[in-house]
Design a protein around this motif. Structure first.
Motif, PDB file in Angstrom:
ATOM      1  N   MET A   1      24.030  41.093 -60.722  1.00  0.00           N
ATOM      2  CA  MET A   1      22.883  40.991 -59.856  1.00  0.00           C
ATOM      3  C   MET A   1      21.683  40.618 -60.709  1.00  0.00           C
ATOM      4  SD  MET A   1      21.312  43.975 -57.530  1.00  0.00           S
ATOM      5  CE  MET A   1      19.584  44.112 -57.461  1.00  0.00           C
ATOM      6  N   GLY A   2      20.948  39.640 -60.290  1.00  0.00           N
ATOM      7  CA  GLY A   2      19.789  39.224 -61.049  1.00  0.00           C
ATOM      8  C   GLY A   2      18.571  39.114 -60.154  1.00  0.00           C
ATOM      9  N   PHE A   3      17.470  38.792 -60.784  1.00  0.00           N
ATOM     10  CA  PHE A   3      16.215  38.610 -60.072  1.00  0.00           C
ATOM     11  C   PHE A   3      15.981  37.124 -59.845  1.00  0.00           C
ATOM     12  CE2 PHE A   3      15.389  42.634 -62.359  1.00  0.00           C
ATOM     13  CZ  PHE A   3      15.067  43.432 -61.278  1.00  0.00           C
ATOM     14  N   ASP A   4      15.370  36.773 -58.754  1.00  0.00           N
ATOM     15  CA  ASP A   4      14.923  35.412 -58.502  1.00  0.00           C
ATOM     16  C   ASP A   4      13.526  35.310 -59.098  1.00  0.00           C
ATOM     17  OD1 ASP A   4      14.073  32.965 -57.598  1.00  0.00           O
ATOM     18  OD2 ASP A   4      14.671  33.283 -55.520  1.00  0.00           O
ATOM     19  N   TRP A   5      13.481  35.038 -60.405  1.00  0.00           N
ATOM     20  CA  TRP A   5      12.207  35.064 -61.120  1.00  0.00           C
ATOM     21  C   TRP A   5      11.213  34.068 -60.564  1.00  0.00           C
ATOM     22  CZ3 TRP A   5      10.985  39.199 -63.479  1.00  0.00           C
ATOM     23  CH2 TRP A   5      11.966  39.985 -64.089  1.00  0.00           C
ATOM     24  N   GLY A   6      11.682  32.888 -60.148  1.00  0.00           N
ATOM     25  CA  GLY A   6      10.779  31.893 -59.587  1.00  0.00           C
ATOM     26  C   GLY A   6      10.075  32.409 -58.342  1.00  0.00           C
ATOM     27  N   ALA A   7      10.832  33.021 -57.452  1.00  0.00           N
ATOM     28  CA  ALA A   7      10.239  33.569 -56.225  1.00  0.00           C
ATOM     29  C   ALA A   7       9.305  34.730 -56.539  1.00  0.00           C
ATOM     30  CB  ALA A   7      11.340  34.011 -55.259  1.00  0.00           C
ATOM     31  N   LEU A   8       9.702  35.588 -57.474  1.00  0.00           N
ATOM     32  CA  LEU A   8       8.847  36.718 -57.843  1.00  0.00           C
ATOM     33  C   LEU A   8       7.552  36.254 -58.493  1.00  0.00           C
ATOM     34  CD1 LEU A   8      11.512  39.221 -59.204  1.00  0.00           C
ATOM     35  CD2 LEU A   8      10.222  39.394 -57.064  1.00  0.00           C
ATOM     36  N   MET A   9       7.652  35.232 -59.344  1.00  0.00           N
ATOM     37  CA  MET A   9       6.444  34.707 -59.986  1.00  0.00           C
ATOM     38  C   MET A   9       5.519  34.065 -58.949  1.00  0.00           C
ATOM     39  SD  MET A   9       8.081  33.182 -63.480  1.00  0.00           S
ATOM     40  CE  MET A   9       6.563  32.425 -64.018  1.00  0.00           C
ATOM     41  N   ARG A  10       6.095  33.297 -58.019  1.00  0.00           N
ATOM     42  CA  ARG A  10       5.259  32.692 -56.973  1.00  0.00           C
ATOM     43  C   ARG A  10       4.578  33.773 -56.144  1.00  0.00           C
ATOM     44  NH1 ARG A  10       9.489  29.226 -57.115  1.00  0.00           N
ATOM     45  NH2 ARG A  10      10.624  30.234 -55.434  1.00  0.00           N
ATOM     46  N   ALA A  11       5.300  34.819 -55.790  1.00  0.00           N
ATOM     47  CA  ALA A  11       4.731  35.891 -54.975  1.00  0.00           C
ATOM     48  C   ALA A  11       3.649  36.644 -55.739  1.00  0.00           C
ATOM     49  CB  ALA A  11       5.832  36.856 -54.530  1.00  0.00           C
ATOM     50  N   GLY A  12       3.888  36.946 -57.011  1.00  0.00           N
ATOM     51  CA  GLY A  12       2.925  37.717 -57.786  1.00  0.00           C
ATOM     52  C   GLY A  12       1.744  36.913 -58.275  1.00  0.00           C
ATOM     53  N   ILE A  13       2.018  35.722 -58.804  1.00  0.00           N
ATOM     54  CA  ILE A  13       0.948  34.927 -59.405  1.00  0.00           C
ATOM     55  C   ILE A  13       0.193  34.133 -58.339  1.00  0.00           C
ATOM     56  CG2 ILE A  13       0.453  33.040 -61.026  1.00  0.00           C
ATOM     57  CD1 ILE A  13       2.855  34.134 -62.709  1.00  0.00           C
ATOM     58  N   ALA A  14       0.914  33.380 -57.523  1.00  0.00           N
ATOM     59  CA  ALA A  14       0.247  32.571 -56.497  1.00  0.00           C
ATOM     60  C   ALA A  14      -0.130  33.422 -55.281  1.00  0.00           C
ATOM     61  CB  ALA A  14       1.143  31.410 -56.075  1.00  0.00           C
ATOM     62  N   GLY A  15       0.777  34.280 -54.864  1.00  0.00           N
ATOM     63  CA  GLY A  15       0.543  35.056 -53.645  1.00  0.00           C
ATOM     64  C   GLY A  15      -0.438  36.200 -53.806  1.00  0.00           C
ATOM     65  N   ARG A  16      -0.395  36.896 -54.928  1.00  0.00           N
ATOM     66  CA  ARG A  16      -1.264  38.057 -55.143  1.00  0.00           C
ATOM     67  C   ARG A  16      -2.356  37.806 -56.175  1.00  0.00           C
ATOM     68  NH1 ARG A  16      -0.318  40.562 -50.675  1.00  0.00           N
ATOM     69  NH2 ARG A  16       1.662  41.631 -50.525  1.00  0.00           N
ATOM     70  N   GLY A  17      -2.340  36.642 -56.787  1.00  0.00           N
ATOM     71  CA  GLY A  17      -3.405  36.286 -57.725  1.00  0.00           C
ATOM     72  C   GLY A  17      -3.326  36.960 -59.075  1.00  0.00           C
ATOM     73  N   LEU A  18      -2.135  37.425 -59.458  1.00  0.00           N
ATOM     74  CA  LEU A  18      -1.984  38.049 -60.778  1.00  0.00           C
ATOM     75  C   LEU A  18      -2.033  36.983 -61.869  1.00  0.00           C
ATOM     76  CD1 LEU A  18       1.015  40.457 -60.086  1.00  0.00           C
ATOM     77  CD2 LEU A  18      -1.366  41.108 -60.447  1.00  0.00           C
ATOM     78  N   ALA A  19      -2.662  37.317 -62.978  1.00  0.00           N
ATOM     79  CA  ALA A  19      -2.592  36.446 -64.156  1.00  0.00           C
ATOM     80  C   ALA A  19      -1.165  36.539 -64.697  1.00  0.00           C
ATOM     81  CB  ALA A  19      -3.591  36.911 -65.210  1.00  0.00           C
ATOM     82  N   PRO A  20      -0.635  35.455 -65.279  1.00  0.00           N
ATOM     83  CA  PRO A  20       0.733  35.514 -65.817  1.00  0.00           C
ATOM     84  C   PRO A  20       0.938  36.684 -66.784  1.00  0.00           C
ATOM     85  CG  PRO A  20      -0.019  33.249 -65.780  1.00  0.00           C
ATOM     86  CD  PRO A  20      -1.200  34.110 -65.409  1.00  0.00           C
ATOM     87  N   GLU A  21      -0.059  36.960 -67.635  1.00  0.00           N
ATOM     88  CA  GLU A  21       0.073  38.066 -68.586  1.00  0.00           C
ATOM     89  C   GLU A  21       0.218  39.398 -67.854  1.00  0.00           C
ATOM     90  OE1 GLU A  21      -2.685  35.972 -68.629  1.00  0.00           O
ATOM     91  OE2 GLU A  21      -1.884  34.610 -70.133  1.00  0.00           O
ATOM     92  N   ALA A  22      -0.544  39.569 -66.779  1.00  0.00           N
ATOM     93  CA  ALA A  22      -0.463  40.809 -65.999  1.00  0.00           C
ATOM     94  C   ALA A  22       0.884  40.901 -65.291  1.00  0.00           C
ATOM     95  CB  ALA A  22      -1.599  40.876 -64.983  1.00  0.00           C
ATOM     96  N   PHE A  23       1.374  39.766 -64.763  1.00  0.00           N
ATOM     97  CA  PHE A  23       2.681  39.752 -64.094  1.00  0.00           C
ATOM     98  C   PHE A  23       3.773  40.241 -65.037  1.00  0.00           C
ATOM     99  CE2 PHE A  23       6.714  37.643 -63.328  1.00  0.00           C
ATOM    100  CZ  PHE A  23       6.974  37.981 -62.010  1.00  0.00           C
ATOM    101  N   TRP A  24       3.805  39.726 -66.265  1.00  0.00           N
ATOM    102  CA  TRP A  24       4.884  40.062 -67.192  1.00  0.00           C
ATOM    103  C   TRP A  24       4.765  41.473 -67.761  1.00  0.00           C
ATOM    104  CZ3 TRP A  24       9.084  37.635 -66.589  1.00  0.00           C
ATOM    105  CH2 TRP A  24       9.080  36.306 -66.187  1.00  0.00           C
TER     106      TRP A  24
END
Length: 79
Positions: free
Chosen positions: A1-24
């Motif tokens: 089982m893995g994560f859909d990192w692309g979808a999670l990054m889009r949701a966190g960075i684009a959708g919630r406005g997180l900076a990439p550093e904060a997301f990781w």
């Protein structure tokens, strides 16, 4: 089982406005809360989950020189 990192990054960075550093820096639990998973999405480890982890990662015998290694008190010979 893995994560859909692309979808999670889009949701966190684009959708919630997180900076990439904060997301990781987020833990999966923190990310779920931010994305609306709420407390219901974070379940405590139950007995079947614990048993599955024990089966996947069994404890190894500690060598006698390791802390806690060697015979246990009930296994020692009495003199």
């Amino acid at each position: 089982m893995g994560f859909d990192w692309g979808a999670l990054m889009r949701a966190g960075i684009a959708g919630r406005g997180l900076a990439p550093e904060a997301f990781w820096r987020l833990t999966p639990a923190e990310l779920m809360l931010i994305l609306g998973g709420g407390a219901a999405a974070i379940r405590p480890l139950d007995r079947p989950g614990f048993e599955a982890l024990r089966a996947r990662f069994p404890d190894a015998e500690a060598p006698p020189s390791a802390p806690g290694g060697g015979p246990q008190p009930e296994e020692r010979k009495r003199t």
